[in-house]
Enzyme design. Sequence first.
Site, short mmCIF file in Angstrom:
data_model
loop_
_atom_site.label_atom_id
_atom_site.label_comp_id
_atom_site.label_asym_id
_atom_site.label_seq_id
_atom_site.Cartn_x
_atom_site.Cartn_y
_atom_site.Cartn_z
N GLY A 66 2.76 0.67 7.99
CA GLY A 66 2.21 -0.67 7.78
C GLY A 66 0.78 -0.73 8.29
O GLY A 66 0.47 -0.19 9.35
N ALA A 103 5.62 -3.56 3.53
CA ALA A 103 5.60 -2.32 2.72
C ALA A 103 6.71 -1.37 3.16
O ALA A 103 7.47 -0.84 2.34
CB ALA A 103 4.24 -1.65 2.84
N GLN A 117 -6.81 -3.66 1.99
CA GLN A 117 -6.22 -4.23 3.20
C GLN A 117 -7.12 -4.01 4.41
O GLN A 117 -7.36 -4.91 5.20
CB GLN A 117 -4.88 -3.53 3.50
CG GLN A 117 -3.68 -4.09 2.82
CD GLN A 117 -3.06 -5.19 3.65
OE1 GLN A 117 -3.76 -6.04 4.19
NE2 GLN A 117 -1.76 -5.20 3.75
N ILE A 176 0.51 6.50 3.17
CA ILE A 176 -0.24 5.49 2.43
C ILE A 176 0.28 5.49 1.00
O ILE A 176 0.12 6.46 0.26
CB ILE A 176 -1.76 5.78 2.49
CG1 ILE A 176 -2.27 5.76 3.95
CG2 ILE A 176 -2.54 4.77 1.64
CD1 ILE A 176 -2.02 4.47 4.71
N LEU A 177 0.92 4.40 0.62
CA LEU A 177 1.60 4.35 -0.68
C LEU A 177 0.59 4.27 -1.82
O LEU A 177 0.84 4.79 -2.91
CB LEU A 177 2.56 3.15 -0.73
CG LEU A 177 3.73 3.23 0.25
CD1 LEU A 177 4.48 1.89 0.29
CD2 LEU A 177 4.69 4.36 -0.13
N GLU A 195 -2.27 -5.19 9.75
CA GLU A 195 -2.81 -5.76 10.98
C GLU A 195 -3.66 -4.80 11.80
O GLU A 195 -4.62 -5.23 12.44
CB GLU A 195 -1.65 -6.35 11.79
CG GLU A 195 -1.17 -7.62 11.08
CD GLU A 195 0.15 -8.17 11.56
OE1 GLU A 195 1.16 -7.46 11.37
OE2 GLU A 195 0.17 -9.27 12.11
MO1 MOS Z 1 1.15 -11.68 10.09
S1 MOS Z 1 0.12 -12.61 11.58
O1 MOS Z 1 2.46 -11.03 10.85
O2 MOS Z 1 1.39 -12.57 8.73
#
Ligand code: MOS
Length: 783
Positions: free
Chosen positions: A740, A527, A676, A667-668, A743
């Site tokens: 981002g 993103a 997510q 946050i777009l 994760e």
């Molecule tokens: Mo992720 S584990 O960087 O697709």
Amino acid sequence: MDSESAFFETNATSGTVGQPLSRIDGRAKVTGAAKYSAEYNRLPGLVHAVLKTSDVAKGRVTSIDTSAAQREPGVLAIFTHQNLPKPALTPATKEGREAMGPSAQMTFLPLQSDQIFYAAQPVAVVVADTLEHAQQAAAKLRVTIAPETPIASYQDAKAQLFNPYKDYNGGVQGVRGKAAEAFAAAPVQLTATYTHATNHHNPMEPGATVAHWEAADRLTVYDTVQGVAWHQQALSAYLGLPQDHVRVITKYLGGGFGGKSAIWPHTVLAALAAKAIGRPVKLVLTRPQMFTSMGHREDQQQTLRVGASKEGKLLALLHEKTSTTSPWDNYAETNANIVEMLYACPAFEATTKLSRANVMTATWMRAPGESPGSFAIESAMDDLAAQLGIDPIEIRLRNYADKDPSTGKPWSSKSLKACYQRGAELFGWNKRNPKNGVTRDGNMLVGYGMATGSYPVHNGQGNARVRLYADGHAVVQAGATDIGTGTYTIITQVAADCLGIAPEKVRFELGDSALPTTILSGGSMGAGTYASSVYVAVQDLWQKLTKVAVLDAKSPLFRAKPADVEVVQGRLQLKANPSKGEDFAALMKRSNLTDLEGSGLGRYGAGYELAQARATANGKSDDAGRDDPGQHAMHSFGAHFCEVHVDPELGTVRVTKWVSVIAGGRILNPKTARSQIMGGAIMGIGAALMEQTVRDPNLARYTNASLADYHVPVNADIPDMRVEFIDEHDPYINAMGVKGIGEVSIVGTMAAVGNAIFHATGRRLRDLPMTPNKVLAALRQPA
Ligand code: MOS
């Protein structure tokens, strides 16, 4: 000018970024119009390949009898190590690895010799006119393998542990202070070992490759990959082709979670087979093959030693990780990073040990390192809190890191305190009885747990191209991928706001290596990188158009200095006198420009775009005095809160309430962002309570390579989830301020579940997944 992002100075009110737009590809997906890699079925002469795989995990192929298979109808070719054409390079050599780049993560390519290194290693590629014919012929193919005794994991009695240190980037961990001495002297000491089962990504869409040689030296591959450019680079090296002679197309992805980042053998084998038979070849992995073809999160063990004061201040952290790797590669996810950076602590040390085993190379899986690492540190912090009678949030605040403990640098932004506060409020944390094992709902033991999450902002860079038409629509292009999380949508929003047009007037094209090269959808970089490069590309476009305006006698901007002109929502105007100006469409039409193109290199995590954009717009940078973004540590943060009900008779754990509060910069799109976070948290609940792939200790073969036996959470396992974002304006990350969030969503989640179980039962579980048998065994032990 202060360092707040340029984007929001000029687009503050244009309004589509930050709005919960529904996915623009949603209709195509639900109607089946979205074409996934396995669906390119109309290529002339398309044929089907299946992989025949080894039943044993170690040995040698002693004979291959193809006679019965060859007699099957429709069979076109059977490739084994004896007749598969050799690739130009393989990643087994240093030269190959260098040419292939970062996606050559597993350095072994099957079918190059008679050796078998892991169970389900491909031993043949069978090609036939239909899938069924290929499957039937593969079943008739007789491959005899002389088995040897394999090693199943680092826990094997014959496993030989070694310290890879310099061989991989996680081996050398930032040592600070004298950790062992500080631990020995600490008034409060905790030592605990945490284990994590092998996990598999299990994206909905399996690995699939359609390899089409358009000419003897030109290949197009429709493949399921997170990064088309990475793939193009690796494939061209494998095949000995110039990079631009390999085209990789990935228009849609049904998930990836890291497993589609590296290039895997089936793609290379399909390309080699297609070349050899001179027809397009389709190869789709079966669901069981998904457990042995695209990597996994390695089985591992971490021992954490925590030294603290009686007030709960950390004095020492010592982390040790042991995990399984393949016969060829020293891959281990870097768990220690989050242990090192999450809390202020004067002394830290980490070591890593690996054991080779008969298993393929593990790979990145959602928050590689941070996810299991957070299970250790966040379980330990909870233990420390309980031991000292301190509230779990309070102990985290006492150790709050005001600067990055790993580097000593100030944070570019950090809103973790707000995450704790808002999360506690939404969850009702103050209703928590501090005593373990006393809250009940009928028969059920009730527990509240929480944990911190964080994920670094990795540096990414990439190109984008924006073509604006005088009629007011635009085509935006980047060789990005949409892993399923909304890239099509968010980049459309960004482009619309940059250009001052409606999102319906923007078409964002991605998923093709012929488009401008950019980063993969991975490392939470997509993103931010794509958005920044689109921003820079639009600045380039405005700069060109400004030159046209100031040379046009009919323009209100005639003879203005380009540096005195700004573009606000598609209107070129004088900075000093905004009423003097005109809309881009009027200018372009008058100038006979049907369209105009801008391109840009966006760099992410380095704070580079702002300076570049200003330099582009003004002919010079006015940021000379600005803090160097490189002098800041960049991380997203979050807090997860979990309520569980534990059945004391059955040992089952049900997550009954969930709150995640995330600070991830701009946050777009709150709708796709919320998905997510939910996805990451659900994946974490899966790893906490059910996900494990089991290798037979004697045969080193997966015993549960199917979705019937590898349990992932289903809707019935998941409560209504509450997700909120802390509004964060980070001036250093990039022009868009996007950190981002793909994760950070999972980091800390397993610990939040484990901490809730601890609160419910008074028993600490440190072996993932925390299945009912382990819960019952713990309940039988004294608290
Ligand atoms: Mo992720 S584990 O960087 O697709």
